[in-house]
Design a protein around this motif. Structure first.
Motif, PDB file in Angstrom:
ATOM      1  N   UNK A 332       7.396 -22.229  -0.573  1.00 41.61           N
ATOM      2  CA  UNK A 332       6.011 -22.135  -1.035  1.00 41.61           C
ATOM      3  C   UNK A 332       5.110 -23.031  -0.194  1.00 41.61           C
ATOM      4  N   UNK A 333       5.570 -24.247   0.127  1.00 39.69           N
ATOM      5  CA  UNK A 333       4.775 -25.160   0.941  1.00 39.69           C
ATOM      6  C   UNK A 333       4.479 -24.559   2.310  1.00 39.69           C
ATOM      7  N   UNK A 334       5.491 -24.021   2.967  1.00 41.38           N
ATOM      8  CA  UNK A 334       5.301 -23.442   4.296  1.00 41.38           C
ATOM      9  C   UNK A 334       4.414 -22.199   4.229  1.00 41.38           C
ATOM     10  N   UNK A 335       4.545 -21.423   3.152  1.00 45.22           N
ATOM     11  CA  UNK A 335       3.694 -20.237   3.000  1.00 45.22           C
ATOM     12  C   UNK A 335       2.229 -20.628   2.874  1.00 45.22           C
ATOM     13  N   UNK A 336       1.956 -21.659   2.094  1.00 48.58           N
ATOM     14  CA  UNK A 336       0.573 -22.119   1.917  1.00 48.58           C
ATOM     15  C   UNK A 336       0.026 -22.678   3.225  1.00 48.58           C
ATOM     16  N   UNK A 337       0.838 -23.387   3.978  1.00 49.11           N
ATOM     17  CA  UNK A 337       0.376 -23.926   5.256  1.00 49.11           C
ATOM     18  C   UNK A 337       0.079 -22.805   6.259  1.00 49.11           C
ATOM     19  N   UNK A 338       0.893 -21.742   6.224  1.00 46.73           N
ATOM     20  CA  UNK A 338       0.617 -20.580   7.076  1.00 46.73           C
ATOM     21  C   UNK A 338      -0.722 -19.955   6.695  1.00 46.73           C
ATOM     22  N   UNK A 339      -0.991 -19.858   5.394  1.00 51.37           N
ATOM     23  CA  UNK A 339      -2.264 -19.303   4.931  1.00 51.37           C
ATOM     24  C   UNK A 339      -3.429 -20.157   5.420  1.00 51.37           C
ATOM     25  N   UNK A 340      -3.270 -21.488   5.392  1.00 48.09           N
ATOM     26  CA  UNK A 340      -4.321 -22.377   5.886  1.00 48.09           C
ATOM     27  C   UNK A 340      -4.578 -22.154   7.371  1.00 48.09           C
TER      28      UNK A 340
END
Length: 463
Positions: A332-340
């Motif tokens: 989830x953390x990496x997914x959110x960072x990709x979205x950013x």
């Protein structure tokens, strides 16, 4: 006037519908996406927008059409609509050459059809614009336009040949197509430095140049961009309709027929949808505000706009990634960072368009947003808001990884409210800076404008 190629939005579909499993390690998934779907998507998106820009320039030269030209253009449109299928083949089977052969074949046939359009139009000069009709260099124009049109099909021809030998080189050649105009200008500059300036005909540089400041139809750029934003926004709600409607049997057995209880399980998906839609809508609003103040678009501004749209096309994937993994997991953390990262680049290229426009602001920008204009700082703040917020959210999620999801969703929710009070914040910030550094300087709002032409007739539209 024939419509310009508008297929790039459909290239978003294979990327947006990339499915990831909850137990799948995201770093491996992202690596596969970058090497297959996302990389090929970006490359082919940019190639097709290059074809779209060429189509615009072609019909700036050909201003009238007859039945024959309409049918030839229709044949070109038919081939363009098939290009997303070849993209899906390349993205799904990157090591197989069939997809790249089909793609290159379609581009080569399109180049032949466009060449036929040029030859047909020049055989009937009344179809051309008035400046070419009265020019003594019609033969030069015809050969110059044909040479420019056939460069991309020629590159695709070599790419198709190399696909049998070393297919990775084929993708490199296709990537070169995107920057071919600027590579050509660099080579021309080197040639002129080496052997001297090559004499051109007096009006040869008015059409089909590779100069970054070559005019591009602002209306067509806006129409194309609106189409991309509309498709992206539609994909978001389609994902909701497809994946977040509970099965009636499950509702009956698991939730005793309570639809409200069943829908509560989809709460994170709905939150991600509204946040993603707000992001798409506000990026479109910023884009609209920018081009409302742009008086003339250039080729380089069009390229930057294409890069921005390419990342906007990744927002449906960002929406999917933000809710597909378990809470407080590494995935989830990496997914959110990709979205950013996606949001950051979508916004930073919009800011780059404005910076490029400022370089030649007398021709490209309305006086109010030029250096020293009353709307200059406000426009800068509006364009810089999303890149700054996305970058700040990225670093906050690195520091406070356990709260990454709340931080990201808070960013999505608060940014719309920030836009509402942005003008007030800018005025307060300027007043504080003026008070600290220039206490004796009068408030510029109290100074009466001397030139009536600097008034913005549409100021109320971009508050």
């Amino acid at each position: 006037m024939p419509s310009s190629p508008s297929s790039p939005p459909s290239w978003i579909l294979p990327v947006a519908h990339t499915k990831l499993e909850d137990n799948e390690k995201l770093s491996e998934s992202v690596q596969a996406l970058l090497t297959a779907k996302i990389a090929v998507y970006l490359m082919t998106f940019l190639i097709v927008t290059v074809a779209w820009a060429a189509h615009i320039r072609l019909f700036q030269v050909i201003v009238r059409i007859d039945d024959c030209l309409a049918l030839l253009n229709l044949a070109c449109m038919m081939l363009i609509t098939f290009l997303p299928y070849t993209f899906s083949l390349m993205a799904t089977f990157p090591e197989h050459i069939l997809g790249i052969l089909l793609f290159c074949g379609l581009v080569m046939v399109m180049g032949v059809i466009q060449s036929v359009i040029v030859l047909y139009a020049f055989s009937r000069p009344f179809l051309l614009n008035e400046q070419i009709q009265i020019s003594e260099n019609q033969a030069f124009y015809k050969h110059h336009i044909l040479k420019v049109i056939m460069r991309v099909p020629l590159m695709c021809f070599f790419a198709s040949i190399f696909s049998f030998i070393f297919f990775q080189l084929s993708y490199v050649l296709l990537a070169i197509v995107i920057f071919l105009p600027y590579i050509s200008q660099c080579l021309k500059w080197c040639r002129n430095k080496a052997i001297g300036q090559v004499e051109e005909t007096p009006d040869s540089m008015l059409f089909y140049t590779y100069l970054p400041n070559e005019p591009l139809s602002k209306d067509r750029v806006e129409a194309f961009s609106d189409g991309v934003y509309a498709i992206v926004a539609t994909l978001l709600i389609l994902d909701i309709c497809e994946d977040n409607v509970p099965d009636p049997l499950v509702v009956q057995k698991k939730f005793a027929g309570s639809l409200i209880a069943a829908l509560q399980e989809y709460g994170p998906e709905y939150l991600a949808y509204f946040g993603s839609f707000a992001t798409v809508g506000l990026l479109w609003f910023v884009h609209h505000s920018l081009f409302l103040h742009v008086t003339k678009a250039t080729r380089f501004m069009g390229l930057l706009n294409t890069f921005s749209l390419a990342f906007v096309g990744g927002l449906p994937l960002a929406y999917q990634l933000t809710h597909v993994f378990p809470e407080n997991s590494r995935n989830e953390l990496e997914a959110i960072q990709i979205s950013c990262v996606i949001i950051f680049f979508a916004g930073i290229f919009q800011l780059a368009i404005w910076v490029v426009a400022l370089y030649n602001e007398q021709e490209t920008l309305h006086p109010y947003v030029r250096y020293g204009g009353r709307e200059h700082v406000f426009m800068l703040a509006k364009l810089a808001l999303y890149p700054c917020v996305a970058l700040g959210t990225f670093f906050l999620t690195c520091i406070l990884s356990k709260f990454s999801a709340p931080i990201f969703h808070l960013m999505e929710i608060t940014v719309p409210f920030a836009f509402l009070v942005l003008r007030l914040l800018v005025r307060v910030g300027l007043a504080l800076l003026r008070l600290i550094f220039c206490p004796d300087r009068p408030d510029p709002r109290s100074v009466v404008e001397e030139e009536d032409e600097t008034r913005v007739p549409f100021n109320a539209l971009v508050t």
